[in-house]
Design an enzyme around this catalytic site. Structure first.
Site, mmCIF file in Angstrom:
data_model
loop_
_atom_site.group_PDB
_atom_site.id
_atom_site.type_symbol
_atom_site.label_atom_id
_atom_site.label_comp_id
_atom_site.label_asym_id
_atom_site.label_seq_id
_atom_site.Cartn_x
_atom_site.Cartn_y
_atom_site.Cartn_z
ATOM 1 N N GLU A 47 68.915 56.639 57.922
ATOM 2 C CA GLU A 47 69.571 57.106 59.141
ATOM 3 C C GLU A 47 70.476 58.297 58.874
ATOM 4 O OE1 GLU A 47 69.935 52.502 59.286
ATOM 5 O OE2 GLU A 47 69.472 54.040 57.787
ATOM 6 N N ARG A 179 50.953 46.704 42.073
ATOM 7 C CA ARG A 179 51.867 46.855 40.937
ATOM 8 C C ARG A 179 52.973 47.854 41.249
ATOM 9 N NH1 ARG A 179 48.136 47.064 35.406
ATOM 10 N NH2 ARG A 179 47.324 44.928 35.523
ATOM 11 N N ASP A 195 42.830 39.187 27.120
ATOM 12 C CA ASP A 195 42.577 40.531 27.644
ATOM 13 C C ASP A 195 43.412 41.631 27.007
ATOM 14 O OD1 ASP A 195 40.807 39.317 29.409
ATOM 15 O OD2 ASP A 195 42.302 39.149 31.013
#
Length: 393
Positions: A47, A179, A195
């Protein structure tokens, strides 16, 4: 208001623990003369920025803002003061600020100054945009998102462990947008061992990216300090966090710390794993307002059972993997019956490339074990009126 909402989204991932806010000023003829958004916590609010652009042209005009203007002193002065001083005749607000220090008081201050206020234009979009802020500012707990990519038959990997890639490029690109939006990414030790993920953010088209904090839940000290998430630079620079228990060998903890990680030792739950409810409280106390859970089925089920997950995002690929030993999306004990299943509300289904996306909010009112959480913020936290609230609101 649609334009103001779009402006607010420009700061996705940059304002935590503050909300996303956009604002537009129209002059008396209805011409836009100021438009901006809240860029970062501690900086000027939307604002004030929009009104500064408008200057005297705001007098007699209209201010559109996506969240109720603040009316208290925090890191910045109250926006209501700047609005009243600007001379605008009317303010259009999308949504009430859920912060109890504001929550209707900002609108009341504007009305008391003779300014016409219209509330609710674009409310649903504004509230969805700030769903993490809404939970954090009222409970002191982070908003949890569980993201999973699976085959049509519910598998997250083949029986051999191969999981790259189940879903298409478009779905994977959206994961990086998720993410970008959260404060932290949480994985379990099994995911790191299987992984070796980077847990970085790589947005399509070379757009600016920021890395959420990488968090590994490892009760027993299985993750090696040579894992890639410990070795790569992050933007902004921040150490990975390993959350463990006393069961983790001291040498594993020292190795993590030597690799540059921060280590939290939390009490175990009744099954000997990291107490996830306590983890949520600690993250909230450190102003982590949201996290993305990218784990295997065991940790995902435990997080659901503990009530940490608020939104589920499932990418379903049109492939069939089969295999009794192939891992499914959820492990653990699971629901004892259909009646005990975790149910979603406000469900949305859409296409994303060749895949199908299903998202919805977990219906906590049905199943969460509320006794596991004391919903008062830690140590008085953000609801303690004797201390300033974190961030803008």
């Amino acid at each position: 208001m649609e334009r103001a909402l779009a402006l607010a989204k420009e700061a996705t991932g940059q304002t935590s623990p503050n909300p996303l806010v956009g604002a537009i000023v129209l002059d008396v003829q209805g011409n836009p003369v100021g438009a901006d958004y809240h860029h970062r916590a501690g900086e000027a609010h939307a604002e004030r920025l929009a009104l500064a652009q408008a200057g005297e042209r705001a007098r007699g005009g209209t201010l559109y803002v996506t969240l109720e203007p603040c009316c208290h002193y925090g890191r910045t002065p109250p926006c209501t003061e700047a609005i009243i001083k600007s001379g605008v005749r009317r303010v259009v607000v999308a949504a009430i600020d859920p912060n109890p220090r504001v929550a209707g008081k900002g609108i009341a201050a504007l009305k008391a100054a003779g300014i016409e206020v219209t509330l609710g234009v674009g409310r649903q979009a504004a509230e969805r945009m700030n769903e993490a802020f809404r939970k954090f500012i009222t409970t002191g707990l982070p908003f949890g998102i569980w993201k999973v990519a699976m085959s049509l038959d519910g598998k997250i990997a083949a029986a051999t462990g191969d999981s790259r890639w189940i879903t298409g490029e478009e779905a994977r690109a959206e994961v990086h947008e998720l993410r970008q939006a959260v404060d932290a990414i949480i994985v379990g030790s099994g995911t790191v061992l299987a992984d070796d993920p980077l847990l970085t953010t790589r947005r399509a088209g070379g757009r600016p990216s920021r890395d959420a904090r990488a968090i590994v839940v490892d009760s027993r000290g299985r993750v090696p300090a040579t894992a890639r998430l410990f070795t790569i630079p992050r933007h902004p620079p921040r150490p990975p966090l390993v959350v463990t228990t006393e069961k983790a060998p001291a040498q594993a903890r020292r190795a993590w710390e030597k690799a540059g990680a921060e280590v939290w030792i939390l009490p175990p739950d009744p099954e000997g794993h990291v107490d996830l409810a306590e983890l949520a409280r600690r993250l909230g106390a450190h102003e982590v307002t949201s996290f993305l859970l990218e784990s295997g089925g065991t940790l995902a089920e435990a997080a659901l059972r503990a009530g940490l997950i608020d939104r589920v995002v499932v990418h379903i690929a049109p492939i069939l993997l089969g295999g009794i030993s192939a891992p499914g999306a959820l492990g653990g004990r699971g629901a004892a019956s259909i009646a005990d299943a975790w149910r979603l509300k406000e469900v949305e289904v859409s296409r994303i490339g060749t895949d199908v996306k299903v998202t919805g909010l977990v219906d906590h009112d049905r199943l969460v074990d509320h006794d596991r959480f004391d919903h008062r913020p830690p140590d008085g936290g953000i609801m303690d009126s004797a201390r300033p609230a974190p961030g803008r609101r």
